[in-house]
Design a protein around this motif. Structure first.
Motif, PDB file in Angstrom:
ATOM      1  N   LYS A  12       1.139  -7.809   9.487  1.00  0.00           N
ATOM      2  CA  LYS A  12       2.583  -7.577   9.585  1.00  0.00           C
ATOM      3  C   LYS A  12       3.240  -7.500   8.211  1.00  0.00           C
ATOM      4  O   LYS A  12       4.291  -6.917   8.058  1.00  0.00           O
ATOM      5  N   LYS A  13       2.596  -8.093   7.214  1.00  0.00           N
ATOM      6  CA  LYS A  13       3.147  -8.097   5.856  1.00  0.00           C
ATOM      7  C   LYS A  13       2.529  -6.999   4.986  1.00  0.00           C
ATOM      8  O   LYS A  13       2.586  -7.059   3.761  1.00  0.00           O
ATOM      9  N   HIS A  14       1.977  -5.974   5.623  1.00  0.00           N
ATOM     10  CA  HIS A  14       1.295  -4.903   4.892  1.00  0.00           C
ATOM     11  C   HIS A  14       2.191  -4.301   3.800  1.00  0.00           C
ATOM     12  O   HIS A  14       1.758  -4.148   2.656  1.00  0.00           O
ATOM     13  N   LYS A  15       3.413  -3.981   4.124  1.00  0.00           N
ATOM     14  CA  LYS A  15       4.320  -3.387   3.124  1.00  0.00           C
ATOM     15  C   LYS A  15       4.573  -4.359   1.968  1.00  0.00           C
ATOM     16  O   LYS A  15       4.697  -3.932   0.822  1.00  0.00           O
ATOM     17  N   THR A  16       4.631  -5.645   2.276  1.00  0.00           N
ATOM     18  CA  THR A  16       4.804  -6.652   1.222  1.00  0.00           C
ATOM     19  C   THR A  16       3.623  -6.616   0.268  1.00  0.00           C
ATOM     20  O   THR A  16       3.803  -6.641  -0.952  1.00  0.00           O
ATOM     21  N   TRP A  17       2.399  -6.544   0.814  1.00  0.00           N
ATOM     22  CA  TRP A  17       1.214  -6.522  -0.051  1.00  0.00           C
ATOM     23  C   TRP A  17       1.204  -5.268  -0.917  1.00  0.00           C
ATOM     24  O   TRP A  17       0.855  -5.335  -2.097  1.00  0.00           O
ATOM     25  N   ILE A  18       1.604  -4.143  -0.338  1.00  0.00           N
ATOM     26  CA  ILE A  18       1.677  -2.886  -1.110  1.00  0.00           C
ATOM     27  C   ILE A  18       2.677  -3.050  -2.251  1.00  0.00           C
ATOM     28  O   ILE A  18       2.412  -2.659  -3.391  1.00  0.00           O
ATOM     29  N   ASN A  19       3.828  -3.644  -1.953  1.00  0.00           N
ATOM     30  CA  ASN A  19       4.849  -3.844  -2.988  1.00  0.00           C
ATOM     31  C   ASN A  19       4.384  -4.807  -4.078  1.00  0.00           C
ATOM     32  O   ASN A  19       4.673  -4.594  -5.262  1.00  0.00           O
ATOM     33  N   LYS A  28       1.277   4.191  -5.478  1.00  0.00           N
ATOM     34  CA  LYS A  28       1.164   3.816  -4.060  1.00  0.00           C
ATOM     35  C   LYS A  28      -0.257   4.007  -3.513  1.00  0.00           C
ATOM     36  O   LYS A  28      -0.747   3.170  -2.761  1.00  0.00           O
ATOM     37  N   GLU A  32      -2.490   1.009  -2.007  1.00  0.00           N
ATOM     38  CA  GLU A  32      -3.058   1.044  -0.643  1.00  0.00           C
ATOM     39  C   GLU A  32      -4.548   0.726  -0.674  1.00  0.00           C
ATOM     40  O   GLU A  32      -5.042  -0.038   0.151  1.00  0.00           O
TER      41      GLU A  32
END
Length: 71
Positions: A12-19, A28, A32
């Motif tokens: 659920k925190k995938h976008k957080t890890w990417i950031n 990016k 990824e």
């Protein structure tokens, strides 16, 4: 917390890890790739009993950074 719930919380925190990875200067696509490598490395450890939960319902970011591949 059961391991499947931990893995879902991690995802659920995938976008957080990417950031987070992006904040180290990666574009990016590279971010990824690094996050995917983190999943490949961390999920088996979670299944073997690694506890990455902080305060009963959050992911311990330090634990992820420590067990993740270097950029």
């Amino acid at each position: 917390m059961p391991e499947k719930e931990v893995i879902l919380l991690l995802a659920k925190k995938h976008k957080t890890w990417i950031n987070v990875v992006g904040s180290f200067g990666c574009n990016k696509m590279i971010a990824e790739d690094i996050v995917q490598e983190m999943y490949i490395k961390v999920i088996p450890k979670i299944e073997m009993g690694l506890d990455i939960i902080y305060h009963d319902n959050d992911i311990n970011y330090y634990c992820l950074l420590y067990t993740s591949p270097s950029p």
